[in-house]
Design a protein around this motif. Sequence first.
Motif, PDB file in Angstrom:
ATOM      1  N   HIS A 184      23.392  12.080  -7.703  1.00 53.51           N
ATOM      2  CA  HIS A 184      22.286  11.153  -7.952  1.00 53.51           C
ATOM      3  C   HIS A 184      21.016  11.623  -7.234  1.00 53.51           C
ATOM      4  O   HIS A 184      19.918  11.571  -7.809  1.00 53.51           O
ATOM      5  CB  HIS A 184      22.657   9.752  -7.492  1.00 53.51           C
ATOM      6  N   ALA A 185      21.154  12.091  -6.005  1.00 56.19           N
ATOM      7  CA  ALA A 185      19.986  12.578  -5.271  1.00 56.19           C
ATOM      8  C   ALA A 185      19.342  13.746  -6.007  1.00 56.19           C
ATOM      9  O   ALA A 185      18.107  13.794  -6.165  1.00 56.19           O
ATOM     10  CB  ALA A 185      20.396  12.993  -3.861  1.00 56.19           C
ATOM     11  N   LEU A 186      20.143  14.678  -6.488  1.00 55.44           N
ATOM     12  CA  LEU A 186      19.598  15.825  -7.215  1.00 55.44           C
ATOM     13  C   LEU A 186      19.004  15.407  -8.554  1.00 55.44           C
ATOM     14  O   LEU A 186      17.981  15.940  -8.994  1.00 55.44           O
ATOM     15  CB  LEU A 186      20.694  16.874  -7.414  1.00 55.44           C
ATOM     16  N   HIS A 187      19.631  14.448  -9.214  1.00 56.23           N
ATOM     17  CA  HIS A 187      19.122  13.927 -10.488  1.00 56.23           C
ATOM     18  C   HIS A 187      17.720  13.343 -10.313  1.00 56.23           C
ATOM     19  O   HIS A 187      16.808  13.637 -11.082  1.00 56.23           O
ATOM     20  CB  HIS A 187      20.080  12.864 -11.013  1.00 56.23           C
ATOM     21  N   VAL A 188      17.556  12.533  -9.295  1.00 54.64           N
ATOM     22  CA  VAL A 188      16.262  11.894  -9.047  1.00 54.64           C
ATOM     23  C   VAL A 188      15.207  12.927  -8.662  1.00 54.64           C
ATOM     24  O   VAL A 188      14.035  12.821  -9.061  1.00 54.64           O
ATOM     25  CB  VAL A 188      16.406  10.827  -7.942  1.00 54.64           C
ATOM     26  N   PRO A 212      25.169  10.693 -13.199  1.00 49.07           N
ATOM     27  CA  PRO A 212      24.357  10.829 -11.979  1.00 49.07           C
ATOM     28  C   PRO A 212      23.111   9.954 -11.956  1.00 49.07           C
ATOM     29  O   PRO A 212      22.531   9.729 -10.894  1.00 49.07           O
ATOM     30  CB  PRO A 212      23.986  12.315 -11.964  1.00 49.07           C
ATOM     31  N   GLY A 213      22.700   9.429 -13.112  1.00 47.69           N
ATOM     32  CA  GLY A 213      21.544   8.541 -13.126  1.00 47.69           C
ATOM     33  C   GLY A 213      21.840   7.133 -12.651  1.00 47.69           C
ATOM     34  O   GLY A 213      20.910   6.378 -12.337  1.00 47.69           O
ATOM     35  N   GLU A 232      24.652   5.823 -17.516  1.00 49.89           N
ATOM     36  CA  GLU A 232      23.444   6.398 -16.907  1.00 49.89           C
ATOM     37  C   GLU A 232      22.496   5.369 -16.317  1.00 49.89           C
ATOM     38  O   GLU A 232      21.940   5.566 -15.232  1.00 49.89           O
ATOM     39  CB  GLU A 232      22.699   7.220 -17.966  1.00 49.89           C
ATOM     40  N   THR A 233      22.260   4.266 -17.002  1.00 48.20           N
ATOM     41  CA  THR A 233      21.239   3.316 -16.552  1.00 48.20           C
ATOM     42  C   THR A 233      21.839   2.095 -15.856  1.00 48.20           C
ATOM     43  O   THR A 233      21.148   1.097 -15.645  1.00 48.20           O
ATOM     44  CB  THR A 233      20.361   2.865 -17.737  1.00 48.20           C
ATOM     45  N   ALA A 234      23.114   2.166 -15.500  1.00 46.55           N
ATOM     46  CA  ALA A 234      23.735   1.070 -14.749  1.00 46.55           C
ATOM     47  C   ALA A 234      23.084   0.941 -13.375  1.00 46.55           C
ATOM     48  O   ALA A 234      22.699   1.933 -12.752  1.00 46.55           O
ATOM     49  CB  ALA A 234      25.235   1.311 -14.603  1.00 46.55           C
ATOM     50  N   PRO A 266      16.995   1.526 -20.815  1.00 45.09           N
ATOM     51  CA  PRO A 266      18.018   0.758 -20.082  1.00 45.09           C
ATOM     52  C   PRO A 266      19.013   0.142 -21.065  1.00 45.09           C
ATOM     53  O   PRO A 266      18.624  -0.597 -21.962  1.00 45.09           O
ATOM     54  CB  PRO A 266      17.202  -0.317 -19.361  1.00 45.09           C
ATOM     55  N   ARG A 267      20.276   0.436 -20.915  1.00 40.61           N
ATOM     56  CA  ARG A 267      21.283  -0.017 -21.886  1.00 40.61           C
ATOM     57  C   ARG A 267      22.628  -0.347 -21.233  1.00 40.61           C
ATOM     58  O   ARG A 267      23.588  -0.685 -21.930  1.00 40.61           O
ATOM     59  CB  ARG A 267      21.477   1.041 -22.988  1.00 40.61           C
ATOM     60  N   HIS A 268      22.697  -0.230 -19.915  1.00 40.34           N
ATOM     61  CA  HIS A 268      23.948  -0.478 -19.207  1.00 40.34           C
ATOM     62  C   HIS A 268      23.803  -1.681 -18.281  1.00 40.34           C
ATOM     63  O   HIS A 268      22.694  -2.097 -17.965  1.00 40.34           O
ATOM     64  CB  HIS A 268      24.349   0.775 -18.416  1.00 40.34           C
TER      65      HIS A 268
END
Length: 327
Positions: A184-188, A212-213, A232-234, A266-268
């Motif tokens: 997640h850190a790398l994704h951001v 990772p999002g 992803e968007t949870a 956003p879908r999760h």
Amino acid sequence: MSQTLDLIRANGVAEAVGASAPRLPTAAWDIDSVVSELEEARSRSKRVLSASNRRAPLPNPSRLRQAIEHIYGSLFPRHAGALDHSEDALRFFIGDRLNAALHILVEQIHREHAFVDETRAGQAAQNTPDEIVGAFARQLPELYATLETDIRAAYEGDPSAKSTEEVILSFPGVRAVIHHRVAHALHVLGAPVVARIIAELAHSQTGIDIHPGAQIGAGFFIDHGTGVVIGETAIIGERVRLYQAVTLGAKRFSVDESGSLVKGQPRHPIIEDDVVIYAGATILGRVTIGRGSSIGGNVWLTRSVPPNSNVLQAQIRSETFDSGAGI
């Protein structure tokens, strides 16, 4: 290349790849023709925008597996095989593992940024690989502090756990969360492909699939874990506990005028603080599960619920009809 092909044609596969390999008929195929046709098929691929990209090396999952293991070693050196637990020895071990991991990350993010396919055309990376990895390194102390809350949540949430050491060494949910915090850190920071590969390494090891999002708060615990899917968007709050086979997924996908999926919306679900979701529950769409709620096993949920809700399956009733009852 031609020498290799000649060797295969002349001597069979056994001499080309090792004496232990079975000897195959040399006339069973025209290797030159097959290779040429494969090259032609690859040249027509719409995934790749330029000939130079076709020669660009891609991120390597094997190298990233080494990187995540080195990061694990730098965070938990005693659990990663450090033999000398003196302060100076552990400091050396941590520095050695971390330095190796960060060099691999720079190398692999360079590969990610050097390659541009049709989905990333016109998108320039906001940060260089060195900047991304430098920022990631500076986040590691905070990341470790968050992982300590996850480890404590696992120990306190599972009566079978005898120690936090056991939790770190053997719990698949904890291993998956360690990977996710790094990914997640790398994704951001701007390395989404490298982050996705790291996430999928955990998925293959544990059966837990976390994009990772996904945003996940402190004190997160996945018990047992196999079959858990987090989209992803949870967004997950603090002190949330999930059991095996829970899905936090999308209910539907929007499409554009051409019929292609619209990405990034956003879908999760949003899971607020102190929620427990039991085994097999499926929660779909951009719904909110209110703080302190409990979602029972095998529940299928596509609507929001208020705080402190207790959502269970419909009760099965068994009745007998004696002496005319039910007529």
